[in-house]
Design a protein around this motif. Structure first.
Motif, PDB file in Angstrom:
ATOM      1  N   UNK A  50       0.324 -14.829  17.058  1.00 55.64           N
ATOM      2  CA  UNK A  50      -1.062 -15.217  17.324  1.00 55.64           C
ATOM      3  C   UNK A  50      -2.028 -14.397  16.460  1.00 55.64           C
ATOM      4  N   UNK A  51      -1.698 -13.141  16.231  1.00 58.52           N
ATOM      5  CA  UNK A  51      -2.510 -12.290  15.359  1.00 58.52           C
ATOM      6  C   UNK A  51      -2.621 -12.930  13.980  1.00 58.52           C
ATOM      7  N   UNK A  52      -1.485 -13.346  13.433  1.00 61.44           N
ATOM      8  CA  UNK A  52      -1.469 -13.944  12.088  1.00 61.44           C
ATOM      9  C   UNK A  52      -2.264 -15.253  12.071  1.00 61.44           C
ATOM     10  N   UNK A  53      -2.104 -16.067  13.102  1.00 64.90           N
ATOM     11  CA  UNK A  53      -2.806 -17.349  13.166  1.00 64.90           C
ATOM     12  C   UNK A  53      -4.311 -17.141  13.250  1.00 64.90           C
ATOM     13  N   UNK A  54      -4.741 -16.242  14.130  1.00 60.39           N
ATOM     14  CA  UNK A  54      -6.173 -15.979  14.286  1.00 60.39           C
ATOM     15  C   UNK A  54      -6.761 -15.335  13.025  1.00 60.39           C
ATOM     16  N   UNK A  56      -5.726 -15.762   9.990  1.00 68.06           N
ATOM     17  CA  UNK A  56      -5.852 -16.824   8.993  1.00 68.06           C
ATOM     18  C   UNK A  56      -7.084 -17.677   9.276  1.00 68.06           C
ATOM     19  N   UNK A  57      -7.394 -17.922  10.546  1.00 70.07           N
ATOM     20  CA  UNK A  57      -8.606 -18.672  10.902  1.00 70.07           C
ATOM     21  C   UNK A  57      -9.854 -17.945  10.425  1.00 70.07           C
ATOM     22  N   UNK A  58      -9.885 -16.628  10.597  1.00 68.91           N
ATOM     23  CA  UNK A  58     -11.037 -15.838  10.158  1.00 68.91           C
ATOM     24  C   UNK A  58     -11.206 -15.943   8.647  1.00 68.91           C
ATOM     25  N   UNK A  59     -10.108 -15.805   7.906  1.00 76.71           N
ATOM     26  CA  UNK A  59     -10.165 -15.876   6.441  1.00 76.71           C
ATOM     27  C   UNK A  59     -10.616 -17.265   6.000  1.00 76.71           C
ATOM     28  N   UNK A  60     -10.069 -18.307   6.604  1.00 77.59           N
ATOM     29  CA  UNK A  60     -10.435 -19.685   6.242  1.00 77.59           C
ATOM     30  C   UNK A  60     -11.903 -19.943   6.563  1.00 77.59           C
ATOM     31  N   UNK A  61     -12.367 -19.510   7.735  1.00 81.56           N
ATOM     32  CA  UNK A  61     -13.773 -19.693   8.112  1.00 81.56           C
ATOM     33  C   UNK A  61     -14.700 -18.916   7.186  1.00 81.56           C
ATOM     34  N   UNK A  62     -14.293 -17.732   6.819  1.00 88.57           N
ATOM     35  CA  UNK A  62     -15.099 -16.925   5.906  1.00 88.57           C
ATOM     36  C   UNK A  62     -15.229 -17.633   4.552  1.00 88.57           C
ATOM     37  N   UNK A  74      -3.336 -14.198   2.132  1.00 87.71           N
ATOM     38  CA  UNK A  74      -2.161 -13.465   1.664  1.00 87.71           C
ATOM     39  C   UNK A  74      -1.367 -13.035   2.892  1.00 87.71           C
ATOM     40  N   UNK A  75      -0.235 -13.664   3.098  1.00 85.46           N
ATOM     41  CA  UNK A  75       0.542 -13.380   4.302  1.00 85.46           C
ATOM     42  C   UNK A  75       1.061 -11.939   4.325  1.00 85.46           C
ATOM     43  N   UNK A  76       1.297 -11.342   3.156  1.00 87.65           N
ATOM     44  CA  UNK A  76       1.748  -9.947   3.130  1.00 87.65           C
ATOM     45  C   UNK A  76       0.651  -8.988   3.588  1.00 87.65           C
ATOM     46  N   UNK A  77      -0.591  -9.227   3.138  1.00 89.97           N
ATOM     47  CA  UNK A  77      -1.699  -8.386   3.583  1.00 89.97           C
ATOM     48  C   UNK A  77      -1.997  -8.626   5.063  1.00 89.97           C
ATOM     49  N   UNK A  78      -1.867  -9.864   5.509  1.00 90.30           N
ATOM     50  CA  UNK A  78      -2.066 -10.172   6.925  1.00 90.30           C
ATOM     51  C   UNK A  78      -0.998  -9.476   7.765  1.00 90.30           C
ATOM     52  N   UNK A  79       0.235  -9.493   7.283  1.00 87.91           N
ATOM     53  CA  UNK A  79       1.320  -8.817   7.993  1.00 87.91           C
ATOM     54  C   UNK A  79       1.057  -7.314   8.038  1.00 87.91           C
ATOM     55  N   UNK A  80       0.519  -6.757   6.946  1.00 83.55           N
ATOM     56  CA  UNK A  80       0.193  -5.331   6.927  1.00 83.55           C
ATOM     57  C   UNK A  80      -0.875  -4.977   7.945  1.00 83.55           C
TER      58      UNK A  80
END
Length: 113
Positions: A50-54, A56-62, A74-80
């Motif tokens: 859920x952290x990753x999904x939310x 990604x929503x913030x990045x897309x909305x931004x 960037x899924x690696x930075x999101x995972x970090x």
């Protein structure tokens, strides 16, 4: 002579491939800030998925609204950022929900200079 040159070429290719495969990922600090926005505006995630999904929503909305420099997700930075958040103690996680400034002080890695 040709086999020696071919062997050297193959070794260079293998070394380059290993370097690129094992090179550590450079964390984008923007994702820590986006995580703080997510935690304070959308709500605390209940799982890493859920952290990753939310996030990604913030990045897309931004990207859809105000950003001049679009940030490709960037899924690696999101995972970090997710790993950083879940490495915090429960007390630190509670502090991240007390506002963006407090959250950033906790989430951003310490400056090593």
């Amino acid at each position: 002579m040709k086999t020696k040159l071919l062997a050297i070429l193959i070794l260079v290719i293998i070394a380059t491939a290993l370097f690129l495969a094992l090179k550590p990922h450079k964390q984008n600090p923007h994702y820590f800030a986006a995580a703080c926005v997510m935690i304070n505006d959308i709500g605390q995630p209940t799982s890493q998925k859920q952290f990753m999904t939310k996030l990604q929503q913030v990045i897309v909305n931004e990207n859809a609204s105000y950003a001049f420099d679009k940030v490709e997700f960037d899924s690696d930075s999101a995972r970090g950022a997710s790993e950083r958040y879940y490495a915090l103690t429960p007390e630190q996680q509670a502090l991240t929900r007390q506002g963006l400034t407090t959250c950033l002080k906790i989430m951003l890695p310490a400056d090593k200079s």
